[in-house]
Design an enzyme around this catalytic site. Structure first.
Site, PDB file in Angstrom:
ATOM      1  N   ASP A   1       3.512   9.242  -1.115  1.00  9.66           N
ATOM      2  CA  ASP A   1       2.496   8.951  -0.571  1.00  9.66           C
ATOM      3  C   ASP A   1       2.540   7.743  -1.514  1.00  9.66           C
ATOM      4  O   ASP A   1       1.724   7.654  -2.138  1.00  9.66           O
ATOM      5  CB  ASP A   1       0.766   9.907  -0.561  1.00  9.66           C
ATOM      6  CG  ASP A   1       0.449   9.663   0.416  1.00  9.66           C
ATOM      7  OD1 ASP A   1      -0.293   8.448   0.856  1.00  9.66           O
ATOM      8  OD2 ASP A   1      -0.738  10.571   0.838  1.00  9.66           O
TER       9      ASP A   1
ATOM     10  N   HIS B   1       0.924  -0.992   0.083  1.00 16.30           N
ATOM     11  CA  HIS B   1      -0.330   0.151  -0.204  1.00 16.30           C
ATOM     12  C   HIS B   1       0.333   1.308  -0.084  1.00 16.30           C
ATOM     13  O   HIS B   1       0.421   2.564  -0.118  1.00 16.30           O
ATOM     14  CB  HIS B   1      -1.041  -0.159   1.438  1.00 16.30           C
ATOM     15  CG  HIS B   1      -2.472  -1.189   1.490  1.00 16.30           C
ATOM     16  ND1 HIS B   1      -3.184  -0.251   1.216  1.00 16.30           N
ATOM     17  CD2 HIS B   1      -2.136  -2.552   1.323  1.00 16.30           C
ATOM     18  CE1 HIS B   1      -4.158  -1.524   0.524  1.00 16.30           C
ATOM     19  NE2 HIS B   1      -2.836  -2.603   0.970  1.00 16.30           N
TER      20      HIS B   1
END
Ligand code: GDG
Length: 497
Positions: free
Chosen positions: A383, A170
């Site tokens: 991110d 992720h």
């Protein structure tokens, strides 16, 4: 995977939160988030189980019973991996959050390469693998999630497991010059190659992973191009793909359209009247670039006096890891900057430039902020994806608003044609982009937001689950399109003044 092949999901945390109530009994709350809502129906449909840590260092048979009964209600098996306080400290706070989290976000100076953390990481991953091995058969598909559990497939293979095992990361995967700082780099790469399918958020992450393999290992073969490719390394074939995660678009849209959310959004405009609202929503974390964003907001007010009294920044910071000194210092820095900006620009009895909220919002309040905001300012240094950007667009029902997004968020690769991309380190560039968003014509705002919403709607969280599971078994790997507009490398489209 076969239509009804059993699915075993493995993640650090179970999809439910377990808390002991004042009466000593366990309370169960449904975990929030798109991953949980997307996987629950798949698990109910195919059958299977979810294996993870229940989140409490306070263990015991009554917690195991609470987990099992939450599973009975959910319609699939839930299995807890119990961790004692030392394991939680060295594996979770230590290896995961003091090594992998900063390193994979390119912040190697914040890493604490403590050898005991690595040993505990391996022990805990073995414990997870044992739980999976007990609970699965060779025909099941095992899907392991995230950086806490990179070693699970290697431990499973050591136990003799023959199931197909997939992994999704992720967070970003760093380039070789960063990854090579990890003392256990080769063992970790070999461990990842024990999966049958490795999924990354973006092409950039996948490219970084492949470059690390090429530079550290000899004889890695690569076949194919496109979203899913095949690697041959050490007599194993591993599929590697990029699968940008998304949100349950329709659920956000429906909830944002409710009376309750609309009413709260109007209330915000009533409290902060006659101005455009700029929104930032972040967990307290040094990867999010919050101080630099505040500096950019201040620079915009200095450079463009016409913005004064006509714009306010709502900055929501969700508490996280405050007991760690770096996080505590970050909170202090943010509060100092908010104080300075408000002190410099505020008018008595009137305009407040920065409206600062430290705390967790209810889902309705979060959606009301999304609906009320004219501009979202999302500027992480790095991110994996950033779901806030996608949620903001889904909730922007009027389509009359602007997304400003860091080029270093995974979401930028998909959203760059509709968002205004910025380099979060370029304070003046971000300030100029804020001014550009403020003065953008309604036609341009709507055109960009329509494009963003279409791309997010067409490749939502259900698309993501489906494309990952299909990539594990598909015969023809050329049939995996990326969501509309995805590019390999996102580049800002502003011209610095
Ligand atoms: C990883 C990667 C990747 C935030 N504040 C509140 C609140 N939130 C919710 C948002 C959103 C989620 O938290 C944060 O999403 P992120 O995308 O930033 O991801 P993380 O969970 O931190 O972590 C990230 C993601 O995995 C998925 O693969 O995108 O890059 O770091 O859903 O809505 N929710 C509520 N109140 C808040 O105050 N209710």
């Amino acid at each position: 995977m076969h239509t009804k092949q059993r699915l075993v999901v493995v993640s650090n945390r179970l999809p439910y939160v377990f808390k002991r109530g004042a009466d000593g009994r366990w309370r169960t709350e449904h975990g929030a988030g798109g991953l949980v809502s997307a996987l629950l129906p798949v698990l109910r449909d195919r059958g299977g189980s979810w294996i993870g840590w229940p989140g409490a260092a306070d263990t015991g048979p009554d917690l195991e019973a609470a987990v099992a009964s939450a599973g009975a209600v959910a319609g699939f098996a839930l299995k807890a991996v119990m961790l004692d306080a030392r394991a939680v400290q060295d594996f979770y706070h230590g290896f995961a959050n003091e090594i992998i989290w900063p390193l994979f976000h390119d912040l190697k100076s914040l890493c604490n390469f403590e050898p005991v953390y690595w040993r505990t990481y391996k022990e805990v991953n073995r414990k997870f693998a044992e739980a999976v091995f007990e609970d699965s058969g060779a025909a099941d598909f095992v899907w392991v999630h995230d950086y806490h559990l990179m070693n699970v497939a290697a431990e499973l293979r050591a136990l003799g497991c023959r199931s197909k095992v997939g992994f999704f990361l992720h967070i970003p995967f760093p380039p070789p010059d960063i990854f090579f700082n990890l003392p256990w780099r080769l063992t970790l790469l070999n461990a990842l190659l024990q999966y049958d399918l490795i999924g990354f958020q973006t092409m950039r992450d996948r490219r970084n992973f492949i470059q690390c393999l090429r530079e550290l290992m000899s004889g890695v073969g690569i076949q194919g191009k496109g979203q899913v490719i095949t690697l041959t390394a050490d007599h194993r074939t591993v599929r590697v793909g990029s699968f940008p995660i998304s949100i349950d678009y329709n659920a956000f849209l429906r909830q944002a359209a409710t009376e309750e959310v609309a009413h709260r959004a109007q209330e915000l405009h009533r409290l902060l009247p006659k101005r455009k609202l700029v929104l930032g929503v972040d967990r307290l974390d040094y990867t999010k670039g919050i101080p630099q964003r505040l500096q950019a907001f201040r620079t915009a007010l200095e450079r463009y006096p016409e913005l004064r009294e006509r714009i306010s920044l709502i900055q929501v910071v969700v508490p996280s890891r405050e007991e760690i000194p770096e996080y505590h210092d970050l909170k202090t820095r943010i509060e100092q900057l908010v104080g300075q900006i408000n002190g410099n620009f505020m008018r008595p009895g009137g305009w407040v430039p920065v409206w600062y909220v430290y705390g967790s919002l209810s889902r309705n309040d979060l959606l009301a902020y999304y609906r009320a905001a004219d501009i979202a300012l999302i500027t992480p240094f790095k991110d994996g994806m950033n779901l806030v950007a996608k949620e903001y667009c889904a909730c922007s029902i009027e389509e009359d608003c602007v997304l400003i997004l860091s080029e270093f968020a995974g979401a930028a690769a998909q959203l760059q044609r509709g968002a205004l991309l910025v380099n979060p380190y370029d304070i003046e560039g971000v300030a100029d982009t804020l001014h550009r968003a403020f003065t953008m014509s309604e036609e341009e705002r709507r055109g960009r937001m329509r494009r963003l919403r279409r791309s997010i709607r067409d490749s939502d969280i259900f698309w993501w689950v489906d494309s990952f599971l299909r990539a594990a078994i598909a015969k023809d790997l050329s049939a995996f399109p990326q969501p509309e507009g995805v590019v390999a490398e996102a580049v800002p489209d502003y011209v610095p003044i």
